[in-house]
Motif scaffolding. Structure first.
Motif, PDB file in Angstrom:
ATOM      1  N   THR A   1     -37.656  -1.262 -56.585  1.00 49.37           N
ATOM      2  CA  THR A   1     -37.541  -0.132 -55.538  1.00 49.37           C
ATOM      3  C   THR A   1     -36.120  -0.832 -54.795  1.00 49.37           C
ATOM      4  O   THR A   1     -35.877  -1.835 -54.798  1.00 49.37           O
ATOM      5  CB  THR A   1     -38.612  -0.376 -54.493  1.00 49.37           C
ATOM      6  OG1 THR A   1     -38.997  -1.751 -54.184  1.00 49.37           O
ATOM      7  CG2 THR A   1     -39.847   0.087 -54.847  1.00 49.37           C
ATOM      8  N   THR A   2     -35.456   0.149 -54.029  1.00 51.21           N
ATOM      9  CA  THR A   2     -34.003  -0.279 -53.360  1.00 51.21           C
ATOM     10  C   THR A   2     -34.227   0.081 -52.147  1.00 51.21           C
ATOM     11  O   THR A   2     -35.405   0.507 -51.360  1.00 51.21           O
ATOM     12  CB  THR A   2     -33.243   0.800 -54.057  1.00 51.21           C
ATOM     13  OG1 THR A   2     -33.545   1.930 -53.803  1.00 51.21           O
ATOM     14  CG2 THR A   2     -32.895   0.600 -55.636  1.00 51.21           C
ATOM     15  N   ARG A   3     -33.262  -0.503 -51.207  1.00 54.11           N
ATOM     16  CA  ARG A   3     -33.349  -0.007 -49.970  1.00 54.11           C
ATOM     17  C   ARG A   3     -33.375   1.421 -49.524  1.00 54.11           C
ATOM     18  O   ARG A   3     -33.904   1.533 -48.354  1.00 54.11           O
ATOM     19  CB  ARG A   3     -31.720  -0.791 -49.367  1.00 54.11           C
ATOM     20  CG  ARG A   3     -31.539  -0.497 -47.824  1.00 54.11           C
ATOM     21  CD  ARG A   3     -30.092  -0.590 -47.693  1.00 54.11           C
ATOM     22  NE  ARG A   3     -29.728  -0.465 -46.056  1.00 54.11           N
ATOM     23  CZ  ARG A   3     -29.740  -1.588 -45.241  1.00 54.11           C
ATOM     24  NH1 ARG A   3     -29.878  -2.934 -45.804  1.00 54.11           N
ATOM     25  NH2 ARG A   3     -29.540  -1.480 -43.942  1.00 54.11           N
ATOM     26  N   ALA A   4     -32.817   2.191 -50.379  1.00 57.55           N
ATOM     27  CA  ALA A   4     -32.665   3.662 -50.065  1.00 57.55           C
ATOM     28  C   ALA A   4     -34.186   4.107 -50.112  1.00 57.55           C
ATOM     29  O   ALA A   4     -34.719   4.967 -49.192  1.00 57.55           O
ATOM     30  CB  ALA A   4     -32.067   4.491 -51.035  1.00 57.55           C
TER      31      ALA A   4
ATOM     32  N   HIS B   1     -39.094   4.934 -43.978  1.00 56.33           N
ATOM     33  CA  HIS B   1     -39.198   4.568 -42.592  1.00 56.33           C
ATOM     34  C   HIS B   1     -38.525   6.113 -41.979  1.00 56.33           C
ATOM     35  O   HIS B   1     -39.031   6.332 -40.855  1.00 56.33           O
ATOM     36  CB  HIS B   1     -38.079   3.817 -42.605  1.00 56.33           C
ATOM     37  CG  HIS B   1     -37.476   3.382 -40.996  1.00 56.33           C
ATOM     38  ND1 HIS B   1     -36.613   4.048 -40.238  1.00 56.33           N
ATOM     39  CD2 HIS B   1     -38.281   2.572 -40.056  1.00 56.33           C
ATOM     40  CE1 HIS B   1     -36.409   3.532 -38.959  1.00 56.33           C
ATOM     41  NE2 HIS B   1     -37.543   2.790 -38.983  1.00 56.33           N
ATOM     42  N   GLU B   2     -37.813   6.868 -42.792  1.00 55.44           N
ATOM     43  CA  GLU B   2     -37.293   8.022 -42.184  1.00 55.44           C
ATOM     44  C   GLU B   2     -38.468   8.969 -42.099  1.00 55.44           C
ATOM     45  O   GLU B   2     -38.618   9.938 -41.125  1.00 55.44           O
ATOM     46  CB  GLU B   2     -36.080   8.851 -42.880  1.00 55.44           C
ATOM     47  CG  GLU B   2     -35.423   9.947 -42.358  1.00 55.44           C
ATOM     48  CD  GLU B   2     -34.281  10.465 -42.971  1.00 55.44           C
ATOM     49  OE1 GLU B   2     -33.834  11.730 -42.603  1.00 55.44           O
ATOM     50  OE2 GLU B   2     -33.798   9.795 -43.977  1.00 55.44           O
TER      51      GLU B   2
ATOM     52  N   PHE C   1     -33.420  -6.349 -46.084  1.00 51.25           N
ATOM     53  CA  PHE C   1     -32.579  -5.135 -45.904  1.00 51.25           C
ATOM     54  C   PHE C   1     -32.586  -5.050 -44.432  1.00 51.25           C
ATOM     55  O   PHE C   1     -33.280  -4.738 -43.713  1.00 51.25           O
ATOM     56  CB  PHE C   1     -33.299  -4.086 -46.299  1.00 51.25           C
ATOM     57  CG  PHE C   1     -33.514  -3.879 -47.852  1.00 51.25           C
ATOM     58  CD1 PHE C   1     -32.437  -4.638 -48.661  1.00 51.25           C
ATOM     59  CD2 PHE C   1     -34.570  -3.594 -48.203  1.00 51.25           C
ATOM     60  CE1 PHE C   1     -32.833  -4.558 -50.216  1.00 51.25           C
ATOM     61  CE2 PHE C   1     -35.026  -3.428 -49.697  1.00 51.25           C
ATOM     62  CZ  PHE C   1     -33.993  -4.028 -50.441  1.00 51.25           C
ATOM     63  N   GLU C   2     -31.122  -5.754 -43.758  1.00 51.81           N
ATOM     64  CA  GLU C   2     -31.062  -5.619 -42.500  1.00 51.81           C
ATOM     65  C   GLU C   2     -31.053  -4.119 -41.955  1.00 51.81           C
ATOM     66  O   GLU C   2     -30.226  -3.504 -42.682  1.00 51.81           O
ATOM     67  CB  GLU C   2     -29.916  -6.401 -42.059  1.00 51.81           C
ATOM     68  CG  GLU C   2     -30.120  -7.836 -41.977  1.00 51.81           C
ATOM     69  CD  GLU C   2     -31.187  -8.279 -40.653  1.00 51.81           C
ATOM     70  OE1 GLU C   2     -30.971  -7.565 -39.741  1.00 51.81           O
ATOM     71  OE2 GLU C   2     -31.743  -9.183 -40.951  1.00 51.81           O
TER      72      GLU C   2
ATOM     73  N   THR D   1     -30.361   3.503 -39.547  1.00 53.69           N
ATOM     74  CA  THR D   1     -31.900   3.001 -39.333  1.00 53.69           C
ATOM     75  C   THR D   1     -32.053   2.773 -37.703  1.00 53.69           C
ATOM     76  O   THR D   1     -33.025   3.549 -37.242  1.00 53.69           O
ATOM     77  CB  THR D   1     -32.235   1.893 -39.837  1.00 53.69           C
ATOM     78  OG1 THR D   1     -31.995   1.662 -41.258  1.00 53.69           O
ATOM     79  CG2 THR D   1     -33.710   1.266 -39.891  1.00 53.69           C
ATOM     80  N   MET D   2     -30.941   2.243 -37.076  1.00 57.28           N
ATOM     81  CA  MET D   2     -31.281   2.117 -35.678  1.00 57.28           C
ATOM     82  C   MET D   2     -30.960   3.392 -34.981  1.00 57.28           C
ATOM     83  O   MET D   2     -31.645   3.820 -33.921  1.00 57.28           O
ATOM     84  CB  MET D   2     -30.097   1.057 -35.025  1.00 57.28           C
ATOM     85  CG  MET D   2     -30.563  -0.309 -35.523  1.00 57.28           C
ATOM     86  SD  MET D   2     -29.514  -1.686 -35.029  1.00 57.28           S
ATOM     87  CE  MET D   2     -28.117  -1.422 -35.890  1.00 57.28           C
TER      88      MET D   2
END
Length: 619
Positions: free
Chosen positions: A44-47, A53-54, A77-78, A83-84
């Protein structure tokens, strides 16, 4: 085979992140799919985590969104600026200002470039809260390049709706460094105009004119400015604004011209009223009954009976029926010019059209009758017609009736009407009515025998006694004597130079002899009494008092020249430093030499009565 399934799973996660159901279902499905991918050993990746999350942030699931933001961090993954931004937008959606501000500050503190999305989301939340001061503060913290025009326009609209002009100007000052849009200027100008802040509105209007040359882009701002001038009752600036609008091809509203015509009508400037009406018609606007009525009223105030009749005719030609007040205006013009015959013609026209005359109609007819004939019988006839029409006469009507009797020398008839008013108390007599009675009897003291030019001293004492009687009655009924009372009462004795009696009248009217309540006409009356009797010390005392109260005019110099001579008049006026009177001294000298027995300057309610001593004695 797993390598071939991975792209399909990634597309499914992207699909779940784009669903907006405002429930946790898209997020839960995305979590289940991500767990399945990890259980099958897929990398799994950051995307993939960002999609989960989205899915929660898009549907306003704050708790799950916070949880998966923490998982992103634990995975190494900061949270990036996107994201913010999603967190700020989500908290804006759920109206959580604290969470919105926390993530906004985190984005700024992380050193990441604050995106338009975060800024817009933050400001939109503040806009919903209605806190214009906080909106202005937050906008000031955002660089010009990152400031969204849409948000600024919305912020100015909010300031306009909440009438916060200071915050609106603060926001606009920030935008002057970039390129403010027309809606920004329009919102600010509308706000200034609605609050009637003329100078600030003019400043921003001129700034708009410098920034944009196309008149169509700020047509509404011209209308706002014109409406503001109309509300401020400033016809000069409104006329200038309408000229600018006509030059730029912007059509004003009808109400703007209606206001100008109305103002010209109230001031009696018939030419200006006609000019505005013609200009209004020339640019394609339609004049209504109010516009035509204002022009008729202007002509009436200027005593232009023919013009008033002409505009009544043009009103009817335009298919507009005159109102009763428009016919009353024509009757008013006839009254001012003393043309009772024409006033009667228009009265009959009113009756023939089925209009019911009101008290204003009869009042103007009485004034016309008074000015043309001064016949008490004719005036009484109009009062009877008024009563027959079911209209109760008010104080102005009774003032005209009593004045007609007083001018005709029939004080017995005037006294009978006055006593009936006092007994009935409806309407209650006022100071003006008592002044008419006092002035009427004081006129009878000047009982000239026109053949021998001698005075009947005994009759003068009787008439003056009656005048003082009515002064006492005035005080009994709670009516305050004024300067007209004093001038009516002391006119005869002051003209004769009886300064002691004049001072006594002053004491009787106002209760003291200081003269602190006197106007310029009353001061001149006292000065005449002192000057005619040769009381030099009293003359100097009176001039000192007039200087202290700044009550002098051309008549002051005329009185001094008439009784003391030009040289003495110049000396006294120079001694007491009365520049206005000195500057008019030459004109006063010419005026004083016209007659040896001129009676200058006392304004009275009654004109001289041409009656015989025998008739006055009978009265």
């Amino acid at each position: 085979r797993l390598d071939s399934v991975y792209p399909a799973c990634s597309k499914m996660l992207a699909y779940f992140s784009g669903l907006k159901t405002l429930t946790s279902e898209p997020g839960d499905k995305a979590v289940a799919l991500l767990q399945l991918m990890e259980g099958l050993g897929m990398a799994t990746t950051r995307a993939n985590y960002c999609h989960v999350h989205e899915a929660f942030t898009r549907n306003g699931q704050a708790a799950q969104a916070e949880e998966w933001a923490g998982k992103l961090e634990r995975k190494g993954f900061e949270p990036d600026v996107h994201t913010m931004a999603r967190m700020v937008i989500m908290y804006n959606m759920v109206h959580d200002k604290e969470g919105q501000r926390r993530w906004y500050e985190r984005a700024r503190g992380s050193g990441a470039r604050v995106s338009d999305a975060i800024q817009d989301s933050m400001l939109r939340g503040l806009l919903k809260s209605g806190n214009t001061e906080e909106v202005a503060r937050q906008l000031a913290r955002v660089p010009v390049k990152l400031r969204s025009q849409f948000v600024v326009e919305r912020a100015l609209e909010l300031c306009a709706s909440s009438r916060d002009l200071d915050s609106a100007e603060e926001i606009m000052q920030l935008e002057l460094g970039s390129k403010p849009t027309t809606p920004m200027f329009r919102s600010l100008i509308t706000l200034c105009c609605s609050m009637e802040e003329r100078k600030r509105a003019e400043f921003w209007f001129e700034s708009l004119n410098r920034a944009f040359k196309d008149p169509e882009s700020f047509t509404s701002s011209h209308h706002d400015m014109a409406t503001m001038y109309m509300k401020l009752k400033d016809p000069r600036r409104l006329s200038e604004m309408l000229n600018r609008m006509n030059q730029k091809g912007i059509t004003p509203f009808e109400m703007h011209y209606n206001f100008l015509v109305s103002q010209a009508g109230k001031s009696g400037n018939d030419r200006l009223a006609e000019h505005y009406l013609r200009e209004m018609l020339s640019i394609g606007l339609k004049a209504n009954v109010v516009t035509y009525g204002s022009v008729v009223d202007a002509c009436a105030r200027a005593k232009q009976v023919e013009k008033a009749e002409m505009w009544i005719g043009r009103m009817q030609t335009a298919g507009i029926e005159p109102r009763i007040r428009d016919i009353n205006s024509v009757i008013f013009a006839c009254a001012r010019s003393g043309n009772i015959q024409k006033a009667n013609v228009w009265f009959q026209h009113m009756i023939s059209k089925g209009m019911e005359p009101n008290i204003f109609t009869f009042t103007e007819l009485l004034k016309a009758e008074l000015k043309s004939t001064e016949n008490p019988k004719a005036i009484s006839g109009w009062v009877h017609r008024m009563l027959k029409a079911g209209i109760k006469p008010d104080l102005p009507v009774w003032s005209i009736v009593i004045l007609a009797f007083a001018k005709h020398g029939n004080m017995e008839g005037a006294e009978e009407i006055m006593l009936n008013l006092i007994r009935g108390r409806k309407p209650k007599p006022d100071t003006q009515l008592f002044n008419i009675m006092i002035g009427g009897y004081e006129k009878l003291t000047k009982n000239w025998n026109w053949k021998t030019f001698k005075r009947d001293k005994s009759w003068a004492r009787i008439a003056r006694g009656k005048a003082i009687y009515w002064l006492d009655r005035m005080k009994e009924h709670g009516c305050e004597p004024n300067n007209q009372t004093f001038k009516s009462l002391a006119f005869g004795v002051a003209m004769d130079g009886d300064w002691e009696t004049t001072e006594g009248m002053l004491d009787k009217v106002f209760g003291d002899r200081s003269g602190s309540q006197l106007d310029t006409g009353s001061h001149n009356l006292l000065l005449r009494a002192y000057a005619r009797s040769g009381q030099t010390e009293k003359v100097e005392f009176q001039l000192e008092r007039m200087k202290r109260m700044k009550c002098w005019d051309k008549l002051t110099a005329t009185i001094l020249i008439r009784f003391l001579g030009s040289d003495e008049a110049r000396h006294l006026l120079s001694k007491f430093d009365i520049p206005l009177a000195i500057s008019k001294l030459d004109g006063a000298e010419a005026e004083a030499t016209k007659s040896k027995d001129l009676e200058f300057g006392v304004t009275n309610l009654l004109s001289p009565m041409h009656t015989t001593p025998a008739h006055q004695a009978d009265s």
